[in-house]
Design a protein around this motif. Structure first.
Motif, PDB file in Angstrom:
ATOM      1  N   ASP A  35      13.896  -5.335   0.161  1.00  0.00           N
ATOM      2  CA  ASP A  35      13.059  -6.077  -0.786  1.00  0.00           C
ATOM      3  C   ASP A  35      13.830  -6.381  -2.060  1.00  0.00           C
ATOM      4  O   ASP A  35      13.786  -7.495  -2.588  1.00  0.00           O
ATOM      5  N   ARG A  36      14.539  -5.388  -2.570  1.00  0.00           N
ATOM      6  CA  ARG A  36      15.315  -5.594  -3.797  1.00  0.00           C
ATOM      7  C   ARG A  36      16.453  -6.582  -3.569  1.00  0.00           C
ATOM      8  O   ARG A  36      16.771  -7.386  -4.458  1.00  0.00           O
ATOM      9  N   ASN A  93      16.466  -9.121  -1.526  1.00  0.00           N
ATOM     10  CA  ASN A  93      15.870 -10.455  -1.539  1.00  0.00           C
ATOM     11  C   ASN A  93      15.560 -10.925  -2.955  1.00  0.00           C
ATOM     12  O   ASN A  93      15.764 -12.099  -3.304  1.00  0.00           O
ATOM     13  N   GLU A  94      15.063 -10.004  -3.792  1.00  0.00           N
ATOM     14  CA  GLU A  94      14.759 -10.355  -5.181  1.00  0.00           C
ATOM     15  C   GLU A  94      16.022 -10.728  -5.946  1.00  0.00           C
ATOM     16  O   GLU A  94      16.038 -11.683  -6.730  1.00  0.00           O
ATOM     17  N   TYR A 134      13.662  -0.051   3.491  1.00  0.00           N
ATOM     18  CA  TYR A 134      12.618  -1.067   3.297  1.00  0.00           C
ATOM     19  C   TYR A 134      12.648  -1.581   1.860  1.00  0.00           C
ATOM     20  O   TYR A 134      12.659  -2.784   1.611  1.00  0.00           O
ATOM     21  N   GLU A 135      12.667  -0.655   0.912  1.00  0.00           N
ATOM     22  CA  GLU A 135      12.731  -1.041  -0.498  1.00  0.00           C
ATOM     23  C   GLU A 135      14.053  -1.722  -0.813  1.00  0.00           C
ATOM     24  O   GLU A 135      14.107  -2.678  -1.601  1.00  0.00           O
TER      25      GLU A 135
END
Length: 314
Positions: free
Chosen positions: A142-143, A145-146, A138-139
């Motif tokens: 997110d990373r 995408n960033e 999950y993290e």
């Protein structure tokens, strides 16, 4: 996601660039003398093609290798050894030389890598067999995408985000991913995590001990909960169970290859249970070998490293 990013009707430039890159590798690997020249003089024996988990990952990893050795390839295709070779005067040789020396091609490759590199890191993380990756995916997304957003100066990333979100929401995202993110001590107690009163309350007691804090990022989440989650037995049991879940089918694929190896024409009369037992033995032997490598210090570095995603930001 990688497959969608290489579809001609969605990203025509990406599709064309990937096909052009395949022409380069195919031309080099189809001529032994050219391949030997590249390995000996320009890449120190490193390969441009590295088989990956999926065909689409292989395409993007090959792009990474090509881009890494772009200067060496330019030197090679302008060298005397190449010019004097028979391959250089063929139509294919002339075409490949023009491609290698074309700055537009390399800019297109760089554009693709701005998106794909972060996703390839997540794919490798999900495929890891060293320790469960459920608590990190999950993290990791997110990373990723960033990173993709930071690598684009304009809003070109938005179309890629749509592709990622579509696959993530419809196929990959589940309550387990969110739960393991919430229960992972290396994330939930970090300053960037959204604070919840019940989490902070637990942090003041058993989870806030010196040993628990010191091992939040050192221990895998399932082992951390097993050691420090005694104060809340039901949550501990749940956490260990979900952190131990598999998030990739690659392990099953590897088991099928073992099945194929064992179930040969000479041994096709094996009963089903006997076949399962043999596969179990083979797989456990691999696990034992990996454990022995860990004990001797020869094992690969920790595959669950989200810092690799951060490094990609340029």
């Amino acid at each position: 996601m990688l497959e969608d990013m290489s579809k001609a009707h969605l990203f025509p430039v990406n599709a064309s660039t990937i096909e052009t890159a395949r022409k380069i590798t195919k031309s080099i690997y189809n001529h032994l003398s050219v391949l030997n020249l590249m390995r000996r003089e320009y890449t120190n024996g490193r390969e441009l093609i590295q088989p990956a988990i999926t065909r689409f990952a292989t395409n993007f990893i090959s792009l990474q290798c090509l881009f890494k050795y772009r200067k060496e390839l330019r030197q090679m295709f302008t060298s005397t050894a190449w010019v004097e070779s028979n391959a250089s005067s063929t139509p294919a040789g002339i075409e490949i030389t023009e491609i290698i020396l074309n700055n537009t091609f390399w800019k297109d490759v760089e554009h693709i890598l701005k998106v794909s590199e972060a996703l390839v890191v997540v794919l490798r993380l999900a495929d890891s067999e060293e320790k469960p990756a459920m608590g990190y995916v999950y993290e990791a997304m997110d990373r990723a995408n960033e990173v993709i957003q930071k690598r684009f100066k304009n809003k070109d990333y938005e179309l890629y985000w749509k592709i990622i979100d579509c696959r993530w929401e419809n196929q990959l995202h589940s309550a387990l991913h969110a739960a393991t993110y919430y229960l992972n001590p290396s994330f939930v107690f970090s300053p960037t995590f959204s604070k919840h009163s019940e989490v902070m309350r637990d942090s003041r007691f058993g989870f806030g001990s010196t040993a628990a804090i010191r091992n939040r990022e050192k221990m895998s989440p399932d082992k951390w909960w097993d050691r420090f989650g005694n104060g809340i037995h039901e949550l501990k049991k749940l956490a260990i169970r979900i952190f131990s879940q598999c998030i990739s089918a690659s392990g099953c694929v590897r088991n099928w290859s073992i099945f194929k190896h064992i179930h040969s024409p000479k041994r096709n009369r094996l009963v089903h249970q006997r076949l399962n037992d043999l596969v179990l033995v083979h797989y456990n032997l691999k696990l034992r070998e990996r454990d022995m490598l860990k004990r001797t210090g020869n094992a690969a570095s920790d595959p669950i490293s989200l810092e690799n995603i951060n490094i990609l930001v340029g």
